[in-house]
Design an enzyme around this catalytic site. Structure first.
Site, PDB file in Angstrom:
ATOM      1  N   ASP A 124      -6.583   1.143 -26.268  1.00  0.00           N
ATOM      2  CA  ASP A 124      -6.923   0.642 -25.102  1.00  0.00           C
ATOM      3  C   ASP A 124      -7.079   2.111 -24.071  1.00  0.00           C
ATOM      4  OD1 ASP A 124      -7.564  -1.881 -24.922  1.00  0.00           O
ATOM      5  OD2 ASP A 124      -5.702  -2.566 -24.028  1.00  0.00           O
ATOM      6  N   ARG A 149      -0.559  -7.539 -21.345  1.00  0.00           N
ATOM      7  CA  ARG A 149      -1.231  -6.944 -22.663  1.00  0.00           C
ATOM      8  C   ARG A 149      -0.136  -6.208 -23.608  1.00  0.00           C
ATOM      9  NH1 ARG A 149      -6.998  -6.482 -22.498  1.00  0.00           N
ATOM     10  NH2 ARG A 149      -6.770  -5.091 -24.150  1.00  0.00           N
ATOM     11  N   GLU A 197       0.699  -8.422   8.337  1.00  0.00           N
ATOM     12  CA  GLU A 197       0.933  -7.068   8.451  1.00  0.00           C
ATOM     13  C   GLU A 197       1.994  -6.783   7.429  1.00  0.00           C
ATOM     14  OE1 GLU A 197      -0.457  -4.449   9.837  1.00  0.00           O
ATOM     15  OE2 GLU A 197      -2.034  -6.100  10.016  1.00  0.00           O
ATOM     16  N   PRO A 241       0.864  -1.113  -0.021  1.00  0.00           N
ATOM     17  CA  PRO A 241       0.169  -0.057   0.085  1.00  0.00           C
ATOM     18  C   PRO A 241       0.803   1.456  -0.025  1.00  0.00           C
ATOM     19  CG  PRO A 241      -0.723  -1.673   1.914  1.00  0.00           C
ATOM     20  CD  PRO A 241       0.460  -2.145   1.045  1.00  0.00           C
TER      21      PRO A 241
END
Ligand code: SAH
Length: 246
Positions: A167, A153, A115, A88
């Site tokens: 895209d 991709r 964690e 994160p």
């Protein structure tokens, strides 16, 4: 392109590569995947891979020792591999990162659980740290699959090059709307221009719709977009329509 996953949970990841586009890419040898389980590198009696945090606090951490030994082995065998840690706290992963990473030959994803990971492992090995958004998941496996999927991709041959070009984000705009058969369903018709056979007209219409969608839904992207001649023609059409409806 080779993806190596360092994970305690291979079964969460492997099925994703056993169907559809990524499966075909593996069969065509455009992609390959491998797994390392840090549990196989533990030196303690019970093959423990987690422990309490120094300083106390809730939740377990992945131990440094098994990860250090796993990553050392991977690095020894693949000195040029690029080590990516999902977290994160990382930089938000965007399409430009997917395109850039597709040029790398080998990406190693080091997936946290609980964690997270002992910081010393991250400091030693992370070439890049990516977040996939401002929320917290239970592990790095999903983010690492998201990143591998988006990178794939851009690996030549995995997807038809023309469709990658249009895209969302690759042109600086969101993608235009797509339609297929039948020509009419539940009273909704495919826009007439798509049957005109006039490639130029179709291109300008598609660009117009892409610009419109981007202005409506992502004005931040629109403000960054450098306009080419097709964009300008498409905006002129939009302007004419506005005048007509005024
Ligand atoms: N306490 C940590 C969260 C750990 S979540 C914190 O607040 O930062 C456990 C693992 O899931 C992380 O080590 C990471 O590998 C992964 N993870 C969770 N959310 C993520 C996200 N948004 N992007 C990328 N990885 C994520």
């Amino acid at each position: 392109m080779k993806f190596t996953y360092v994970t305690l949970f291979e079964n969460l990841i492997s099925p994703y590569f056993e169907d559809s586009i990524l499966k075909r890419a593996i069969e065509k040898k455009l992609l390959s995947i491998e797994f390392y389980n840090p549990r196989d590198y533990t030196t303690n009696k019970h093959n423990k891979v987690d422990d309490y945090q120094a300083g106390g606090g809730a939740g377990l951490l992945l131990n440094a020792q098994p990860l250090f030994d796993t990553l050392k082995e991977i690095k020894k065998q693949n000195p040029n591999a690029h080590f990516v840690f999902p977290a994160p706290a990382g930089k938000t992963f965007v399409q430009a990162d997917a395109k850039r990473l597709a040029m790398v030959e080998h990406i190693v994803f080091v997936n946290g659980r609980y964690e997270g990971i002992d910081e010393r492992v991250i400091e030693t090995y992370a070439d890049e740290i990516f977040s996939i958004g401002d929320y917290v998941l239970t592990g790095g496996e999903l983010p690492a699959m998201v990143i591998a999927d988006a990178v794939s991709r851009f690996v030549p041959g995995v997807i038809e090059e023309k469709s990658v070009k249009n895209d969302s984000f690759n042109t600086g705009l969101l993608d235009f709307p797509h339609y297929t058969r039948p020509r009419e369903i539940n009273g909704f018709k495919v826009p007439e221009v798509l049957f005109s056979g006039n490639h130029n007209k179709v291109e300008i219409w598609r660009r117009k719709m892409a610009l419109k969608k981007t202005m409506e839904k992502r004005p931040d992207l629109f403000l960054k977009k450098e306009l080419d001649i097709t964009d300008k023609k498409a905006l002129l059409e939009l302007f004419k329509e506005l005048n007509k409806n005024a």
